[in-house]
Write a protein that holds these residues in place. Structure first.
Motif, mmCIF file in Angstrom:
data_model
loop_
_atom_site.group_PDB
_atom_site.id
_atom_site.type_symbol
_atom_site.label_atom_id
_atom_site.label_comp_id
_atom_site.label_asym_id
_atom_site.label_seq_id
_atom_site.Cartn_x
_atom_site.Cartn_y
_atom_site.Cartn_z
ATOM 1 N N CYS A 8 1.076 -1.270 0.087
ATOM 2 C CA CYS A 8 -0.090 0.041 0.040
ATOM 3 C C CYS A 8 0.835 1.262 -0.269
ATOM 4 N N LEU A 9 1.955 1.284 0.710
ATOM 5 C CA LEU A 9 2.748 2.428 1.048
ATOM 6 C C LEU A 9 3.537 2.841 -0.367
ATOM 7 N N VAL A 10 4.076 1.833 -0.884
ATOM 8 C CA VAL A 10 5.007 1.967 -2.189
ATOM 9 C C VAL A 10 3.889 2.326 -3.076
ATOM 10 N N GLU A 11 2.670 1.705 -3.232
ATOM 11 C CA GLU A 11 1.927 2.085 -4.409
ATOM 12 C C GLU A 11 1.356 3.356 -4.106
ATOM 13 N N ALA A 12 1.143 4.094 -2.958
ATOM 14 C CA ALA A 12 0.684 5.459 -2.879
ATOM 15 C C ALA A 12 1.717 6.326 -3.537
ATOM 16 N N GLU A 13 3.135 6.048 -3.026
ATOM 17 C CA GLU A 13 3.910 6.940 -3.419
ATOM 18 C C GLU A 13 4.010 6.916 -4.979
ATOM 19 N N GLN A 14 3.990 5.695 -5.623
ATOM 20 C CA GLN A 14 3.973 5.812 -7.035
ATOM 21 C C GLN A 14 2.816 6.267 -7.597
ATOM 22 N N GLN A 15 1.681 6.320 -7.299
ATOM 23 C CA GLN A 15 0.587 7.062 -7.563
ATOM 24 C C GLN A 15 0.737 8.409 -7.786
ATOM 25 N N PHE B 204 1.753 13.254 -10.787
ATOM 26 C CA PHE B 204 2.632 14.579 -11.226
ATOM 27 C C PHE B 204 2.890 14.518 -12.942
ATOM 28 N N ILE B 205 3.339 13.345 -13.256
ATOM 29 C CA ILE B 205 3.675 13.329 -14.607
ATOM 30 C C ILE B 205 2.560 13.814 -15.413
ATOM 31 N N LEU C 70 3.011 3.054 -16.132
ATOM 32 C CA LEU C 70 3.705 3.970 -17.071
ATOM 33 C C LEU C 70 3.522 3.856 -18.392
ATOM 34 N N LEU C 71 3.648 2.661 -18.958
ATOM 35 C CA LEU C 71 3.328 2.545 -20.502
ATOM 36 C C LEU C 71 1.944 3.016 -20.996
ATOM 37 N N GLN C 72 1.039 2.688 -20.179
ATOM 38 C CA GLN C 72 -0.358 2.708 -20.461
ATOM 39 C C GLN C 72 -0.376 4.374 -20.753
ATOM 40 N N ASP D 299 10.344 8.816 -25.774
ATOM 41 C CA ASP D 299 11.575 9.402 -25.212
ATOM 42 C C ASP D 299 11.589 10.606 -24.598
ATOM 43 N N ARG D 300 10.956 11.262 -25.015
ATOM 44 C CA ARG D 300 10.846 12.647 -24.044
ATOM 45 C C ARG D 300 9.990 12.465 -22.864
ATOM 46 N N TYR D 301 8.873 11.566 -22.855
ATOM 47 C CA TYR D 301 8.001 11.216 -21.692
ATOM 48 C C TYR D 301 8.867 10.321 -20.714
ATOM 49 N N MET D 302 9.769 9.492 -21.077
ATOM 50 C CA MET D 302 10.826 8.972 -20.205
ATOM 51 C C MET D 302 11.597 9.896 -19.406
#
Lengths: 71, 70, 71, 70, 70, 71
Positions: D14-21, D26-27, F14-16, F47-50
């Motif tokens: 849960c913890l790791v997943e929350a960080e990754q979410q 952000f991206i 990430l890929l999706q 590439d830019r996304y990564m």
């Protein structure tokens, strides 16, 4: 029984996404009631959305079959 | 109040969560439709727009589901 | 205890959606710090979002009651 | 390393997943704000925009939660 | 047909759901790309656009995953 | 084994998301095949996304460390 559950969940998601898309497309600034043109737009949008769903599903299935044949 | 069993608790949780998801969904949709620039207060036009937005969305849902067989 | 869990989850989702909407509305190209006008915009956006949440919840509840009365 | 029990594993997950979410969030947000047309490389302006975007989003979160009672 | 055990049922459910999520994802993306104003019928241009949209999205997925190591 | 599961789920997400963003950016009206410029755009976008993912992750981690140092 699992299949029924899946079918119900699937139909619910389809309806929910359709409602969202058609609301966004057909309703500008929300007013005191759905006027005539908004009602027509929603009815039409709903029909076209189901057509689009069928087209998309057909295209996806035929692609799956082509990919399998190429393996 | 009688104590809820495990199943009862889970069902209650599902029900309340479904209702709250609806409220989150409404605010998402209606904020975009009605609020352009947040000002010093919510003026009455924006407030009416938000209320109408909820009502018209429910109308749309009812229109769509009433067009279904069954 | 279930109720507390639900309330916490609900508040978290509200905050997260509010942060998203206000960030998108108030921050143009992100710079080296939140400038004065961005900070004011965020404070105002946050207040208006809570107002909007209350308006939307009230409208939803009153509609639910009207629908129940019509059944 | 001591072996994690079933609960420990689930909590870690849960913890790791929350960080990754958060990183995925952000991206999603910052790509839309900062990248207009992907070019041959990430120029320094876009890179600064992406870093600032993460920092300003965290500032916004802190501003919003610090305005809360408690 | 042999009866599915609990695990089999859960796996089947996961598989079918994953497929259906893809279809929901396609309609979401391709409706936005191809349908501007819903008309009296789905004209052939829109229909071609929808089919191509699914195919090009799968091409993009394949292009992206084929660029990966492994 | 948990870590592997998490890493796989993370890479899939990430890929999706990358596929979605690059499809939206690079494909206008979908045609009969991916043309040359669309293919180039997708390769570059990927590439830019990564790169962007790495920049964002670095910024997030360095902020976490600054916040912890201030506590």
């Amino acid at each position: 029984q699992v299949k029924v559950q899946i079918a119900v969940a699937n139909a619910q998601e389809l309806l929910q996404r359709m409602t969202d898309k058609c609301f966004r497309k057909c309703i500008g600034k929300p007013g005191g009631s759905l006027d005539n043109s908004e009602q027509k737009c929603i009815a039409m949008c709903m029909d076209r959305y189901m057509d689009a769903w069928n087209t998309v599903s057909r295209a996806y299935n035929s692609r799956l079959q082509r990919e399998r044949a190429n393996m | 109040m009688a104590e809820l069993g495990e199943t009862g608790e889970a069902e209650l949780q599902c029900l309340v969560e479904a209702e709250q998801q609806k409220a989150h969904h409404f605010i998402e949709l209606c904020w975009d439709k009605c609020v352009e620039k947040p000002g010093n207060r919510l003026d009455s036009r924006t407030e009416n727009c938000l209320s109408s937005c909820v009502d018209r969305f429910i109308d749309t849902t009812l229109a769509i589901t009433s067009g279904l067989p069954g």
